[in-house]
Design an enzyme around this catalytic site. Structure first.
Site, PDB file in Angstrom:
ATOM      1  N   ASN A 177       0.847  -1.192   0.000  1.00  0.00           N
ATOM      2  CA  ASN A 177       0.000   0.000   0.000  1.00  0.00           C
ATOM      3  C   ASN A 177       0.882   1.240   0.000  1.00  0.00           C
ATOM      4  O   ASN A 177       2.112   1.147  -0.071  1.00  0.00           O
ATOM      5  CB  ASN A 177      -0.974  -0.016   1.189  1.00  0.00           C
ATOM      6  N   ARG A 178       0.261   2.394   0.103  1.00  0.00           N
ATOM      7  CA  ARG A 178       0.981   3.654  -0.084  1.00  0.00           C
ATOM      8  C   ARG A 178       1.554   4.242   1.205  1.00  0.00           C
ATOM      9  O   ARG A 178       2.051   5.362   1.209  1.00  0.00           O
ATOM     10  CB  ARG A 178       0.040   4.692  -0.723  1.00  0.00           C
TER      11      ARG A 178
END
Length: 406
Positions: A209-210
């Site tokens: 994820n970011r």
């Protein structure tokens, strides 16, 4: 704890004196009052005007000198100091400190000072490795001095080796850590998860994820500032680790869960700030997955990862640890409703909710806009703040929660 702190910075005669000017500037920028003491040798490398310019305060160098109000310099500088830093620390001044000499303003002030002593050695490699230098260092360590560095790298002689002074930001972190030892969380153990997790597909690919880990690291710094012993269990980060933190590096959600459970018996506060993957591939390919002939797609079966805070809640019901648990709700819709549901379901004392679709909050940026929710109080919406400021607000709530359990 560093804002408003009174810091003495001793600067001795080495080429790394220029780094001391950056350190004095950084300390001043974060709100400390910095008084600089220069040795005669230091004045050969850098001028007092430089330090006066970055601190806005007079520089001291006369062992018989007085403060502007007439008080004796070494007595009162030592008395008012919250921390004494010597950077760079030459082999000569190191020896004088170890043997209790008082032949200039810096050493006589050091003898009179009861504040913590932070030393940043800088010298040639063979000087550093000499048995006399190492014996002097051990003497100072035994007396409680904190020694940071030196580093390996290019030296003033043109050679490469150990002896470089650490960077100013490293010393700033060490100063924050030492000043925090007197804080309200002294003796408390805080465990924080940070960053995202990587769930492997094959030897070269993963599902992630970011998350940058910036919020978790900010929380670790805020906890250190309040005197806590901090363990940071982190996935891949896009930000440097704070000085003084116990770092536990993991990759997957399963590894993070195991690391948290290993820490749980001694944890006073658990803050789950990591963006943990909810799912992982059911099987991990032993070799790199190749493109399908004819341009076909790829189907990946996913299975649930452990819910770390839910697992902790089950263990907490049996052991009573941690005393306080804090969760994060990174949402893209129904922010308050989803956060309230997580707060109740996972038995949290506090949950921090934020809308990660906002461009100025959430993943990868230096600011955040959050709402703090607890079962026994109305939601508290914070304005857009730096992540450091958000972390400070959260840790103040944590401190109050611990105080309520005393």
């Amino acid at each position: 704890m560093i804002e408003g702190a009174r810091i003495l910075l001793g600067v001795t005669g080495g080429i790394a004196a220029y780094k001391a000017a950056f350190l004095a500037s950084r300390l001043t920028q974060v709100g400390a009052r910095v008084d600089v003491i220069m040795t005669t040798g230091a004045a050969r490398f850098i001028t007092s005007l430089t330090f006066q310019g970055v601190t806005g305060r007079p520089v001291h160098d006369d062992v018989f000198g007085s403060l502007p109000d007439g008080r004796i310099a070494h007595v009162n500088l030592a008395k008012e100091a919250d921390l004494l830093i010597v950077a760079p620390l030459t082999a000569h001044t190191l020896a004088r400190l170890a043997h209790g000499l008082a032949d200039d303003l810096l050493t006589v002030t050091a003898l009179a000072c009861t504040a913590p002593l932070l030393l940043a050695p800088a010298m040639e490699e063979h000087m550093w490795q000499h048995p006399a230098t190492q014996a002097n260092l051990e003497t100072l360590r035994q007396r409680g001095a904190f020694i940071v560095g030196p580093l390996s790298g290019h030296l003033a002689s043109g050679a490469s080796g150990i002896g470089r002074m650490v960077e100013p930001d490293d010393l700033l972190g060490a100063a924050r850590y030492l000043l925090g030892r007197r804080g309200p969380l002294t003796g408390r153990r805080v465990v924080i998860t940070a960053g995202g997790t990587h769930e492997p597909l094959d030897p070269v690919r993963f599902i992630g994820n970011r998350s940058s880990g910036k919020m978790g690291v900010a929380l670790a710094e805020a906890a250190l500032d309040l005197g806590a012993d901090v363990a940071l269990i982190h996935g891949p980060l896009a930000v440097a680790l704070p000085w003084g933190v116990e770092a536990v590096a993991v990759e997957s959600a399963q590894q993070m869960c195991e690391a948290v459970l290993a820490q749980q018996p001694t944890t006073d506060v658990l803050i789950g700030a990591a963006a943990v993957a909810d799912f992982r591939p059911a099987a991990v390919a032993e070799q790199k997955i190749k493109k399908q002939p004819g341009g076909g797609g790829l189907t990946i079966e996913l299975v649930r990862n452990p819910d770390i805070l839910a697992v902790v809640a089950a263990q907490r019901a049996l052991s009573g640890r941690p005393l306080v648990t804090v969760g994060f709700a990174a949402e893209t819709e129904n922010l308050h409703a989803n956060a309230q549901a997580k707060l109740a379901a996972k038995g949290l004392n506090l949950i921090v909710a934020n809308d990660v679709t906002a461009s100025d909050a959430g993943f990868g940026v230096d600011t955040n806009r959050v709402t703090l929710l607890a079962l026994d109080s109305p939601p508290e919406a914070l304005p857009l703040l730096s992540k450091a400021a958000v972390a400070a607000q959260i840790m103040q709530r944590v401190t109050a929660l611990l105080r309520g359990q005393a």
